[in-house]
Design a protein around this motif. Structure first.
Motif, PDB file in Angstrom:
ATOM      1  N   PHE A   1      -5.565   5.547  13.554  1.00 38.41           N
ATOM      2  CA  PHE A   1      -5.260   4.376  14.362  1.00 38.41           C
ATOM      3  C   PHE A   1      -5.739   4.574  15.778  1.00 38.41           C
ATOM      4  O   PHE A   1      -6.233   3.645  16.420  1.00 38.41           O
TER       5      PHE A   1
ATOM      6  N   VAL B   1      -4.580  -6.994  16.561  1.00 38.82           N
ATOM      7  CA  VAL B   1      -4.415  -6.140  15.382  1.00 38.82           C
ATOM      8  C   VAL B   1      -3.062  -6.434  14.750  1.00 38.82           C
ATOM      9  O   VAL B   1      -2.022  -6.325  15.404  1.00 38.82           O
ATOM     10  N   LYS B   2      -3.097  -6.834  13.495  1.00 34.84           N
ATOM     11  CA  LYS B   2      -1.864  -7.054  12.734  1.00 34.84           C
ATOM     12  C   LYS B   2      -1.696  -5.872  11.786  1.00 34.84           C
ATOM     13  O   LYS B   2      -2.637  -5.513  11.082  1.00 34.84           O
ATOM     14  N   THR B   3      -0.548  -5.268  11.785  1.00 32.82           N
ATOM     15  CA  THR B   3      -0.322  -4.106  10.928  1.00 32.82           C
ATOM     16  C   THR B   3       0.799  -4.388   9.935  1.00 32.82           C
ATOM     17  O   THR B   3       1.692  -5.195  10.207  1.00 32.82           O
TER      18      THR B   3
ATOM     19  N   THR C   1       2.688  -2.251   6.197  1.00 40.00           N
ATOM     20  CA  THR C   1       2.634  -1.125   5.257  1.00 40.00           C
ATOM     21  C   THR C   1       2.968  -1.623   3.856  1.00 40.00           C
ATOM     22  O   THR C   1       3.778  -2.532   3.685  1.00 40.00           O
TER      23      THR C   1
ATOM     24  N   LYS D   1       0.439  -2.477  16.520  1.00 39.84           N
ATOM     25  CA  LYS D   1       0.325  -3.929  16.399  1.00 39.84           C
ATOM     26  C   LYS D   1       0.170  -4.533  17.792  1.00 39.84           C
ATOM     27  O   LYS D   1       0.844  -4.143  18.741  1.00 39.84           O
TER      28      LYS D   1
ATOM     29  N   VAL E   1       2.883   2.833  12.213  1.00 39.83           N
ATOM     30  CA  VAL E   1       1.925   1.756  11.945  1.00 39.83           C
ATOM     31  C   VAL E   1       2.253   0.541  12.818  1.00 39.83           C
ATOM     32  O   VAL E   1       1.360  -0.067  13.413  1.00 39.83           O
TER      33      VAL E   1
END
Length: 137
Positions: free
Chosen positions: A131, A100-102, A104, A96, A92
């Motif tokens: 993704f 896009v900020k990822t 979990t 980033k 994940v």
């Protein structure tokens, strides 16, 4: 009658063998796509999206994809020692970038304890595929 029955039995066995070969081919095609193609795409995405691109890490990841492709050809099971929740977090995080900020949530080690290895592999491939499709959009 006896001869016709034997011929039909032999014909059915040949059809079963052909179906088995086709299923094996589909299985390997899926593995190559899920493991090799998506692995390479993931590394490409990191190179494209991360300003602090780490060449050594990318080479390690490509080596891992290479080893996985070799494992497919030898039909060896996944032998990576990394814990699944760590693999998911890294996957994940690899997507980033500035746009896009990822993150979990609910990805603790205990979450995956009773999930089979094959299901974990499928989940990993699904997340990577999702993704990847998001990145292309």
């Amino acid at each position: 009658m006896e001869r016709k029955k034997k011929k039909n039995i032999r014909f059915e066995k040949e059809k079963e063998k052909e179906l088995e070969v086709k299923n094996t081919e589909l299985k390997y095609s899926k593995k190559v796509h899920d493991v090799v193609a998506n692995g390479i795409y993931q590394v490409m995405t990191k190179i494209e999206n991360q300003d602090n691109f780490n060449k050594e890490q990318a080479l390690d990841e490509l080596e891992y994809v290479y080893e996985k492709s070799r494992d497919i050809s030898y039909e060896n099971p996944d032998s990576q020692d990394e814990k699944f929740h760590e693999k998911i977090s890294k996957l994940v995080a690899s997507f980033k970038n500035d746009e896009v900020k990822t993150f979990t949530v609910g990805n603790q080690e205990e979450t995956w304890e009773n999930v089979t290895k094959s299901t974990q592999t499928e989940i990993y491939q699904i997340i990577r595929e999702l993704f990847g499709k998001y990145e292309k959009a």
